[in-house]
Design a protein around this motif. Structure first.
Motif, PDB file in Angstrom:
ATOM      1  N   TYR A  64      43.699  39.958  36.943  1.00 45.54           N
ATOM      2  CA  TYR A  64      42.696  40.564  36.063  1.00 45.54           C
ATOM      3  C   TYR A  64      41.742  41.374  36.934  1.00 45.54           C
ATOM      4  O   TYR A  64      41.241  40.873  37.948  1.00 45.54           O
ATOM      5  N   SER A  65      41.458  42.605  36.532  1.00 43.85           N
ATOM      6  CA  SER A  65      40.618  43.483  37.353  1.00 43.85           C
ATOM      7  C   SER A  65      39.783  44.392  36.457  1.00 43.85           C
ATOM      8  O   SER A  65      39.925  44.380  35.231  1.00 43.85           O
ATOM      9  N   CYS A  72      38.643  43.612  43.634  1.00 42.56           N
ATOM     10  CA  CYS A  72      39.935  43.786  42.952  1.00 42.56           C
ATOM     11  C   CYS A  72      40.857  44.667  43.791  1.00 42.56           C
ATOM     12  O   CYS A  72      42.045  44.368  43.970  1.00 42.56           O
ATOM     13  N   VAL A 110      35.736  39.182  38.333  1.00 42.87           N
ATOM     14  CA  VAL A 110      37.070  39.657  38.682  1.00 42.87           C
ATOM     15  C   VAL A 110      37.080  40.007  40.163  1.00 42.87           C
ATOM     16  O   VAL A 110      36.034  40.290  40.743  1.00 42.87           O
ATOM     17  N   PRO A 111      38.279  39.930  40.797  1.00 41.15           N
ATOM     18  CA  PRO A 111      39.582  39.653  40.192  1.00 41.15           C
ATOM     19  C   PRO A 111      39.797  38.158  39.960  1.00 41.15           C
ATOM     20  O   PRO A 111      39.118  37.326  40.562  1.00 41.15           O
TER      21      PRO A 111
END
Length: 529
Positions: A64-65, A72, A110-111
């Protein structure tokens, strides 16, 4: 190793082969040296190869970014270097995936990285994985398909279109044509009243007469036109209220102000749009540019590359629209997002065109002179941060507030301070929070995420048995976080995300033991290549 040695032997034998006249002992020594040399060469070559080259995984690595997120980018770069394919779920494109990420990780930052359904954590946790543990995770995705509770991959058709057109179109403003003609009429000149000169100004009576003649209208209609030019932020009175009069008052066009605002390179000839709409376009443009020129390790920005890019040229023209936006009607949430984004964009803009400050004196001048023209008024970095976002509080080292009681910009200032803005504002230095962008709809969640992400790093927060070391941001702006050490630590606890640091802080607060609060050195080095 055997394959590596055989591939190197043909190119090294002729260089390393001893003379036939040497004795047997010399040959043995030579063989050992050759083997050792080839071993080192192979080691160097193998380092350049990917540790894993997974082409037929049964499982899936999910990350997830968000766009422009330094951590990220570093994590994705590390996965690529290891030869581990992954699926990137960008939350800017798939905002609906954020809820699932938070439910599975109990984190907002994030990430977040998954090997099938196994949550590894963020960039810091991934980079600290032991070799054996990484091998176990690789085996997991190599041999096993993603189970039902693994992160779901969003349907590509549900992606939000977040890119900005390379050529932002606008409706032409008829008043822009009129303002340009008046400015070029020859009436703009240097005027002296008593002992004071008013440079590049126009007299109200002369402007009224020109408007009446140019538009073939009477004086009353000409006065209305003049007032429209003020209301639309084309010109402003030198003194007094924002009222256009048929008299001896002086008026000046925005282009002729000597404040050197960075967004005055071009004149906005567009029909004014809402500040939120303009801010959103600028947010996307600067994020697109920043993300493209962010280094793979997420720590540096190629400012030279940005300066020469087409994206930055687009941004410069688009920033001209700020000259005439109406910020007075923005809600609290819209002001927060708008001015945080504009502040961060102005930092990037200034580092490219003005150059970053190095000394203490340069930093003082930088934050008090670098500015944008917004809604007809000039705003420096200091005035945006301390005047608007901090509710007109004194800047660090200042003896007075940014706005006086009769300053027309004061009503724009927020009346309540959200101390989390300090985690959102960047300064271009290594110890500053990274550049991110914010939207009014999710501003409070984004500010909380910004705080959690900032305090995750050891350069911002370190916790010992009886000591909490924190960024000097908490020292400079202590009044925003609390009056006592315990109050500041409590506020740090509230802004820290789930994990070991939060648990340690909670223990310290619950024990009510004497805890020393100290500050980590601030790294003012520029975050550039």
């Amino acid at each position: 190793m055997h394959l590596c040695i055989s591939s190197l032997s043909s190119s090294t034998t002729s260089l390393l082969m001893p003379s036939p006249t040497l004795d047997y002992l010399t040959l043995i020594i030579f063989s050992l040296i050759t083997a050792f040399t080839l071993s080192i060469l192979c080691s160097v070559l193998n380092r350049k190869k990917k540790m894993y080259n997974l082409t037929n995984m049964k499982g899936r690595v999910t990350i997830y970014s968000t766009t422009g997120c330094p951590h990220c980018k570093h994590a994705k770069s590390a996965l690529n270097e290891l030869g581990i394919p992954f699926v990137d779920v960008n939350l800017d494109n798939y905002p609906q995936a954020r809820k699932e990420m938070e439910e599975k990780t109990n984190r907002r930052t994030v990430p977040q990285i998954f090997f099938n359904n196994i949550h590894v954590g963020g960039n810091d946790e991934f980079s600290k994985l032991e070799k054996d543990r990484l091998q176990e995770l690789v085996n997991e995705v190599t041999n096993n398909e993603p189970p039902a509770d693994a992160p779901q991959i969003p349907d590509p058709s549900t992606a939000v279109q977040s890119d900005v057109s390379s050529d932002i179109k606008c409706e032409p403003d008829e008043y822009a044509v009129l303002a340009k003609a008046l400015r070029e009429s020859g009436l703009v000149s240097n005027h002296r009243k008593n002992l004071k000169w008013h440079k590049k100004t126009i007299i109200g009576s002369e402007a009224t007469e020109w408007l009446a003649k140019h538009k073939n209208i009477d004086i009353d209609e000409a006065l209305k036109l003049g007032q429209e030019l003020i209301d639309r932020y084309f010109l402003h009175p030198i003194h007094g209220d924002r009222k256009f009069e048929n008299g001896s008052s002086y008026y000046r066009f925005l282009e002729d102000d000597d404040d050197k605002a960075l967004n005055m390179e071009f004149t906005s000839e567009c029909e004014p749009r809402s500040a939120s709409e303009v801010g959103e376009d600028l947010r996307r443009l600067i994020l697109k540019t920043y993300s493209k020129y962010l280094s793979n390790d997420g720590k540096k920005i190629d400012y030279k590359g940005i300066a020469e890019s087409q994206e930055f040229q687009e941004y410069r023209r688009a920033a001209a629209e700020l000259q005439r936006v109406n910020v007075a009607t923005l809600s609290k949430e819209e002001k927060l997002a708008f001015f945080i984004n504009i502040y961060n964009a102005l930092i990037v803009h200034a580092n490219i065109t003005v150059g970053p400050p190095v000394t203490v004196w340069q930093r003082y001048r930088y934050f008090n002179t670098v500015s944008y023209k917004i809604g007809g008024y000039n705003y420096t970095l200091n005035e945006i941060e301390n005047g608007l976002l901090r509710g007109n509080r004194k800047a660090v080292g200042s003896f007075r507030k940014p706005f006086s009681k009769d300053d027309p910009r004061l009503p724009i200032a927020l009346t309540e301070l959200d101390s989390r803005v300090h985690f959102a504002l960047v300064c271009g230095a290594r110890s500053c929070p990274p550049v991110k962008t914010y939207s009014s709809k999710e501003i409070y969640e984004q500010l909380q995420s910004a705080g959690e992400a900032f305090l995750e790093g050891d350069e911002a927060l370190q916790i010992g048995e009886k000591e909490v070391k924190v960024s000097e941001i908490f020292k400079w702006y202590r009044v925003d976080f609390g009056t006592t050490d315990e109050q500041v630590i409590q506020r740090i606890f509230e802004h820290t995300g789930p994990g070991s640091k939060r648990n340690k802080l909670q223990t310290l607060l619950e024990n009510k033991s004497s805890v020393k609060l100290s500050y980590l050195p601030y790294n003012w080095d520029l975050n550039s290549n």
